[in-house]
Motif scaffolding. Structure first.
Motif, PDB file in Angstrom:
ATOM      1  N   SER A  10       0.809  -1.220   0.000  1.00 54.87           N
ATOM      2  CA  SER A  10       0.000   0.000   0.000  1.00 54.87           C
ATOM      3  C   SER A  10       0.839   1.266   0.000  1.00 54.87           C
ATOM      4  CB  SER A  10      -0.943  -0.002   1.210  1.00 54.87           C
ATOM      5  OG  SER A  10      -0.214  -0.106   2.424  1.00 54.87           O
ATOM      6  N   TYR A  11       2.024   1.239   0.615  1.00 49.79           N
ATOM      7  CA  TYR A  11       2.828   2.455   0.695  1.00 49.79           C
ATOM      8  C   TYR A  11       3.423   2.862  -0.653  1.00 49.79           C
ATOM      9  CZ  TYR A  11       6.907  -0.683   0.835  1.00 49.79           C
ATOM     10  OH  TYR A  11       7.849  -1.639   0.542  1.00 49.79           O
ATOM     11  N   LEU A  12       3.375   1.960  -1.649  1.00 45.85           N
ATOM     12  CA  LEU A  12       3.887   2.283  -2.980  1.00 45.85           C
ATOM     13  C   LEU A  12       2.785   2.622  -3.984  1.00 45.85           C
ATOM     14  CD1 LEU A  12       6.763  -0.335  -3.473  1.00 45.85           C
ATOM     15  CD2 LEU A  12       6.971   2.115  -3.005  1.00 45.85           C
ATOM     16  N   VAL A  13       1.535   2.519  -3.569  1.00 41.69           N
ATOM     17  CA  VAL A  13       0.426   2.813  -4.474  1.00 41.69           C
ATOM     18  C   VAL A  13       0.438   4.290  -4.868  1.00 41.69           C
ATOM     19  CG1 VAL A  13      -2.089   2.945  -4.657  1.00 41.69           C
ATOM     20  CG2 VAL A  13      -1.015   0.943  -3.605  1.00 41.69           C
ATOM     21  N   ASP A  14       0.284   4.551  -6.169  1.00 40.60           N
ATOM     22  CA  ASP A  14       0.220   5.899  -6.745  1.00 40.60           C
ATOM     23  C   ASP A  14       1.537   6.669  -6.643  1.00 40.60           C
ATOM     24  OD1 ASP A  14      -2.401   5.578  -7.551  1.00 40.60           O
ATOM     25  OD2 ASP A  14      -3.218   6.388  -5.685  1.00 40.60           O
ATOM     26  N   THR A  15       2.625   5.994  -6.365  1.00 45.39           N
ATOM     27  CA  THR A  15       3.939   6.635  -6.427  1.00 45.39           C
ATOM     28  C   THR A  15       4.425   6.611  -7.874  1.00 45.39           C
ATOM     29  OG1 THR A  15       5.121   4.560  -6.068  1.00 45.39           O
ATOM     30  CG2 THR A  15       4.489   5.833  -4.103  1.00 45.39           C
ATOM     31  N   PRO A  16       5.465   7.377  -8.213  1.00 36.68           N
ATOM     32  CA  PRO A  16       6.008   7.298  -9.576  1.00 36.68           C
ATOM     33  C   PRO A  16       6.368   5.877  -9.990  1.00 36.68           C
ATOM     34  CG  PRO A  16       6.847   9.242  -8.509  1.00 36.68           C
ATOM     35  CD  PRO A  16       6.075   8.484  -7.450  1.00 36.68           C
ATOM     36  N   TYR A  17       6.859   5.090  -9.050  1.00 36.77           N
ATOM     37  CA  TYR A  17       7.167   3.689  -9.352  1.00 36.77           C
ATOM     38  C   TYR A  17       5.916   2.945  -9.814  1.00 36.77           C
ATOM     39  CZ  TYR A  17       7.745  -1.265  -8.354  1.00 36.77           C
ATOM     40  OH  TYR A  17       7.731  -2.633  -8.444  1.00 36.77           O
ATOM     41  N   ASP A  18       4.823   3.115  -9.080  1.00 37.45           N
ATOM     42  CA  ASP A  18       3.567   2.443  -9.417  1.00 37.45           C
ATOM     43  C   ASP A  18       3.040   2.927 -10.764  1.00 37.45           C
ATOM     44  OD1 ASP A  18       1.175   1.029  -9.308  1.00 37.45           O
ATOM     45  OD2 ASP A  18       0.191   2.499  -8.022  1.00 37.45           O
TER      46      ASP A  18
END
Length: 238
Positions: A10-18
């Protein structure tokens, strides 16, 4: 979104990586233990998340044994976190949790060999590429404890958590080659279970990551990662 059949934490959701992966789907996350990158003294259960030390007999037979994950930690994510639940510390609590590069010898605890890092449960010491010299770091850990490890690629640091509480910075020089989450044992009956986001974390990594990612955006650090690791410009600007 899933990567390698595992849920994106969840902490990576909607980040540039995602956002980048939604278009390219090319940068995978560690999702389970690798049976093909595991010392013979360890047995991985079918789900790829639980492992135990399988050697029995006289203490002189016990040797350190380690395992790595299926994929390395992607620098492009900016931040990566995983946890380990200690199901059984074994006879002596000889368990190590950390990271290592792909060619590091598996007959050694994380941190003992070159290009590896580790925090050990039997003495609370941290080790950096040297099994003969450990450094004071945190408390011992044992059965029923949950130990977390967080790598921050914006400043190349790493810290651990114990039962949801941060233990402070362990390493400030995380850089160089590919790093895989790595786990070591050296005692019978030892058994651990890893969590890469398949279930909720004990530590509140979502709040921590939110602060780190906001700071990275304000300081244009995502752009720095994009230049080095080829993240898409549209993802960075979100």
């Amino acid at each position: 979104m899933t990567l390698s059949n595992f849920i994106l934490p969840s902490y990576l959701v909607d980040t540039p990586y995602d956002l980048y992966n939604q278009k390219k789907k090319s940068i995978l996350l560690p999702g389970k233990l690798n049976k093909n990158d595991c010392a013979d003294e360890l047995t991985i259960e079918d789900d790829g998340l639980k492992i135990f030390y399988n050697v029995q007999g006289h203490r002189s037979w016990y040797i350190a044994a380690a395992v790595r994950t299926d994929f390395p930690i992607p620098v492009e994510a900016g931040l990566f976190y995983f946890e380990v639940y200690i199901i059984n510390q074994g006879l002596d609590g000889l368990i190590g949790i950390g990271m290592s590069e792909p060619n590091v010898n598996l007959n050694g605890q994380p941190g003992w060999n070159e290009r590896s890092y580790g925090y050990h449960g039997d003495d609370g010491l941290k080790f950096i590429s040297n099994g003969h010299r450990g450094y004071d770091y945190g408390p011992l850990y044992t059965t029923d404890d949950t130990i977390g490890c967080c790598v921050n690629f914006f400043d190349n640091t790493c810290f651990y958590t114990k039962n949801g509480i941060s233990l402070g910075m362990a390493f400030d020089d995380i850089s160089g080659g590919e790093l895989y989450p790595s786990f070591g044992m050296r005692n019978p009956k030892a058994c651990i279970e890893v969590n890469f986001g398949q279930r909720p974390f004990v530590f509140d990594i979502d709040q921590y990551a939110k602060r780190i990612f906001l700071n990275a955006k304000e300081k244009n650090e995502w752009a720095k990662l994009s230049e080095i690791y080829k993240l898409s410009k549209s993802a960075i600007e979100q």
